[in-house]
Design an enzyme around this catalytic site. Structure first.
Site, PDB file in Angstrom:
ATOM      1  N   LEU A  32       0.815  -1.208   0.000  1.00  0.00           N
ATOM      2  CA  LEU A  32       0.000   0.000   0.000  1.00  0.00           C
ATOM      3  C   LEU A  32       0.852   1.262   0.000  1.00  0.00           C
ATOM      4  CD1 LEU A  32      -2.674  -0.952   2.703  1.00  0.00           C
ATOM      5  CD2 LEU A  32      -3.036  -0.870   0.224  1.00  0.00           C
ATOM      6  N   ALA A  34       2.384   4.409   1.499  1.00  0.00           N
ATOM      7  CA  ALA A  34       2.839   4.685   2.873  1.00  0.00           C
ATOM      8  C   ALA A  34       3.244   3.424   3.628  1.00  0.00           C
ATOM      9  CB  ALA A  34       1.792   5.454   3.678  1.00  0.00           C
ATOM     10  N   GLY A  36       6.068   1.953   3.162  1.00  0.00           N
ATOM     11  CA  GLY A  36       7.518   2.022   3.355  1.00  0.00           C
ATOM     12  C   GLY A  36       8.317   1.386   2.230  1.00  0.00           C
ATOM     13  N   LYS A  37       7.656   1.059   1.130  1.00  0.00           N
ATOM     14  CA  LYS A  37       8.326   0.400  -0.003  1.00  0.00           C
ATOM     15  C   LYS A  37       9.548   1.179  -0.485  1.00  0.00           C
ATOM     16  CE  LYS A  37       4.847   0.604  -2.780  1.00  0.00           C
ATOM     17  NZ  LYS A  37       3.998   1.396  -1.861  1.00  0.00           N
ATOM     18  N   SER A  38       9.327   2.454  -0.802  1.00  0.00           N
ATOM     19  CA  SER A  38      10.410   3.257  -1.367  1.00  0.00           C
ATOM     20  C   SER A  38      11.537   3.474  -0.361  1.00  0.00           C
ATOM     21  CB  SER A  38       9.870   4.612  -1.851  1.00  0.00           C
ATOM     22  OG  SER A  38       9.015   4.441  -2.963  1.00  0.00           O
ATOM     23  N   SER A 105       1.466  -1.713  -7.293  1.00  0.00           N
ATOM     24  CA  SER A 105       1.102  -2.889  -8.101  1.00  0.00           C
ATOM     25  C   SER A 105       0.032  -3.724  -7.397  1.00  0.00           C
ATOM     26  CB  SER A 105       2.339  -3.740  -8.434  1.00  0.00           C
ATOM     27  OG  SER A 105       3.189  -3.944  -7.343  1.00  0.00           O
TER      28      SER A 105
END
Length: 209
Positions: A32, A34, A36-38, A105
């Protein structure tokens, strides 16, 4: 559909790997907004570069300033967004660079398409499928809304953003991701260790002298 084209073979992936002294792969972050993926992808990129490995991060927002600036957020546009990124990531991985992608995605079918692209090899090619590592950065919607660094959830709740994943559009969580990170209780440093450990176990971090 393209016609009158012919696949031109050149160096094999094995030859490129031996010359560059590295293996390529794609690490596909999904989760989702926010979650923290990036943040995790940036930390992983820095860690891998410090280890002497060539890698490059493709970020969901950044590519919409260029390559995918013609796409919106409808289901069809989201599908095309992921298809293009999957093709670009595959090119990086084929060049023996480690591609790190951080995209929501949200649809399982689109992520499967990305995985299948990495599994496909040209006819009569001696290359093997490219490693594709799905990293699910898992977070409850309520926790993501508390973070909301860009104020997107607030706008979505107010109806200012249509088809927002997790609020007015679905997110289909992976059920067999190679790495599953619960970001509300895992630090960025711990997440990087988890991913790095997986890559090491698969022999993808071997730098040949």
């Amino acid at each position: 559909m393209s016609t009158n084209i012919t696949w031109h073979s050149g160096l094999t992936r094995q030859e490129r790997s031996e010359l560059r002294k590295q293996k390529g792969c794609t690490v596909w972050f999904t989760g989702l907004s926010a979650s923290g993926k990036s943040t995790i992808a940036i930390a992983l990129e820095q860690h891998l570069l410090q280890k002497g490995l060539a890698c490059y991060r493709l970020d969901g927002d950044n590519v919409r300033f260029g390559l995918n600036k013609d796409l919106g957020f409808s289901p069809k546009d989201r599908e095309e967004n992921i298809r293009r990124i999957a093709e670009v990531a595959k090119l990086f991985a084929d060049s023996t660079t480690m591609a790190l992608t951080s995209f929501i995605s949200p649809y399982a079918a689109d992520r499967q398409l990305a995985r299948d692209l990495h599994s496909a090899v040209p006819k009569d090619s001696s290359d093997s499928p490219l490693p594709f590592i799905e990293v699910f950065v898992d977070i409850p919607v309520a926790e993501a809304e508390k973070r909301d660094p860009k104020g997107l959830y607030k706008k979505a709740r107010a109806g200012e953003i249509k088809e927002f994943t997790g609020i007015s559009a679905p997110y289909e969580a992976p059920d067999k991701a190679e790495v599953h990170i619960h970001s509300e209780r895992t630090s960025v440093e711990e997440a990087v260790v988890m991913i790095t450990t997986y890559l090491e176990e698969k022999g993808l971090l071997e730098v040949k002298s």
